[in-house]
Enzyme design. Sequence first.
Site, PDB file in Angstrom:
ATOM      1  N   HIS B  56       0.825  -1.213   0.000  1.00 34.15           N
ATOM      2  CA  HIS B  56       0.000   0.000   0.000  1.00 34.15           C
ATOM      3  C   HIS B  56       0.857   1.261   0.000  1.00 34.15           C
ATOM      4  CE1 HIS B  56      -3.234  -2.748   0.851  1.00 34.15           C
ATOM      5  NE2 HIS B  56      -2.750  -3.079   2.030  1.00 34.15           N
ATOM      6  N   HIS B 219      -7.111  -4.619  -1.209  1.00 33.60           N
ATOM      7  CA  HIS B 219      -6.410  -5.868  -1.516  1.00 33.60           C
ATOM      8  C   HIS B 219      -7.062  -6.544  -2.708  1.00 33.60           C
ATOM      9  CE1 HIS B 219      -6.385  -5.112   2.855  1.00 33.60           C
ATOM     10  NE2 HIS B 219      -5.095  -5.275   2.700  1.00 33.60           N
TER      11      HIS B 219
END
Lengths: 332, 332
Positions: B56, B219
């Site tokens: 991320h 995700h």
Amino acid sequence: MKKLINNPESVLADALTGIEAAHPSLRVDHVNRIIYRRDPAQRGKVALISGGGSGHEPLHGGFVGFGMLDAACAGEVFTSPTPDQMQEATQVVDGGAGVLHIVKNYTGDVMNFEMAAELASVESGIKVESVVTNDDVAVQDSTWTAGRRGVGVTVLLEKIVGAAAEEGQDLASVAALARKVNDSARSMGMALTSCTVPAAGKPTFDLPEDEMEMGVGIHGEPGRHRVPLASAAEIAEQLVDPILADLDFTGAPAIVMLNGMGGTPLIELYVAYGEVHKILAKAGVTVARSLVGNYITSLDMAGCSVTVLRADDEALRLWDAPVNTTGLRWGI
Amino acid sequence: MKKLINNPESVLADALTGIEAAHPSLRVDHVNRIIYRRDPAQRGKVALISGGGSGHEPLHGGFVGFGMLDAACAGEVFTSPTPDQMQEATQVVDGGAGVLHIVKNYTGDVMNFEMAAELASVESGIKVESVVTNDDVAVQDSTWTAGRRGVGVTVLLEKIVGAAAEEGQDLASVAALARKVNDSARSMGMALTSCTVPAAGKPTFDLPEDEMEMGVGIHGEPGRHRVPLASAAEIAEQLVDPILADLDFTGAPAIVMLNGMGGTPLIELYVAYGEVHKILAKAGVTVARSLVGNYITSLDMAGCSVTVLRADDEALRLWDAPVNTTGLRWGI
């Protein structure tokens, strides 16, 4: 083609609308497609402008602001801005001390900036100097250039020379420094995937799943060779070796940029930077400053480039000077 | 799978090596996979730590530094860090004033941070408070969460609450502010393409060439629905409408983030931001500050998310306070 756009024809106009809405520190001339500082620089400061085809963001609009550019001219995606745009920008930013044109070595950009410089000089009596960047060691001539392509050093140059202009250095000094920075840097890039120009609607080139393009240009122009997909360590070597073979980087502090092409996530750029750093250390190059991220991109291309600049104390001092743009910001 | 990595198993370790090499302002504990500030904060300051699965970036390691986090724990890609990592980070950064854990609402993260808080409290007597972010309006429960997922607000919270901690506010105040910021924000994301987890070697999900996933998780978890590919204007509407339906954003200044998922170039993010800004203006929302770029990403996923925070003068003041991290930097 999957893109976050309204339609291929309006990408630039729509992006300029977004840039203006997002950044109150910038002004956008939508007719001439020029991004200016909201607060014009003071009279007597040498003004810096650059520009080129869009699709390389944050270059150049993201580098407009205190400590870097006074204005950036945006062409259509991968298309040079026109002489009119450049002339308009030159006139608006000139504070009486002259204007430096920072031009990446692509035939269209070079021609149009030359014409703009002449028009600004003849019609408005503005002193214009130009620097053409040509740091890409990958190929001697390429699809869109005679001579080497201008790539990553343009970012470093806009920062260093921007700081010199902000200090009040005169046009001759600023132009000489710009040429020195360009001469002291080398770059090389690679692509894992092609980019897709919105108006074309399909990838610029085909690249098999098990190959990569070494020495790719920032518009997807062919590089040195296609080679089998390799590890980050091997890729780093293939990028850094030609750079070190082209200029001696030992015995001076280096500024290193590991630049993402737009489609490669930051975690991978850090993996690549780690490898580049190791190779430079082993070669006796002292990395004094580094930059990892997307600074001169090729739309959604996956891949990266490495730029190494042979700096000196003065270049480091100017590098560290305050900068306040949307793409680079520190010391402010 | 085309990635700039050495091998799927070493991505995190290699990225941490690169981060340490690139940023002298950070220290990396390679055994515990923790990124710290090189200059520890002064005694008496509430310390902030966060963490989560990698992939991320710049979240969270890119937000370690003055004005934001004191440390970030990095898990494997899309995998929670362990309680041991979090406990170690908590002990190292505690300056006697306690530690705030900033936790995105994913079951693994929440469980492990809870355990770490208990261990740090019982074994070392450290005061720990936690805030769990859950700003994603897309789905009520999802693959990895009970309740809403924690996404974009985490970035804004780390900035605002980090400034409060830097000012010397105590743990109770800092924790209360963190909860208020989380409660005042809503987010929604979308994907044009899947991401590819290195260890999996293939895209997390299949998305046909003419469809997009609205409400996607960071995700690649399924969102609300698959819909036909649409224009940036329509996408902006589909992201902003559910946000505005969930909380009243009128009558207060808003902080807006247009976040890229990692594979979408900046020029497209600006196109999207322009549309988001128009919709917010039409809905009577006053955008006081905005952020456009890649801040909380999903590896190489193409797409974006929108976060809107209902701020007040105090939140704006803390937002504008100096920050010096590799991912956000101003006023320094």
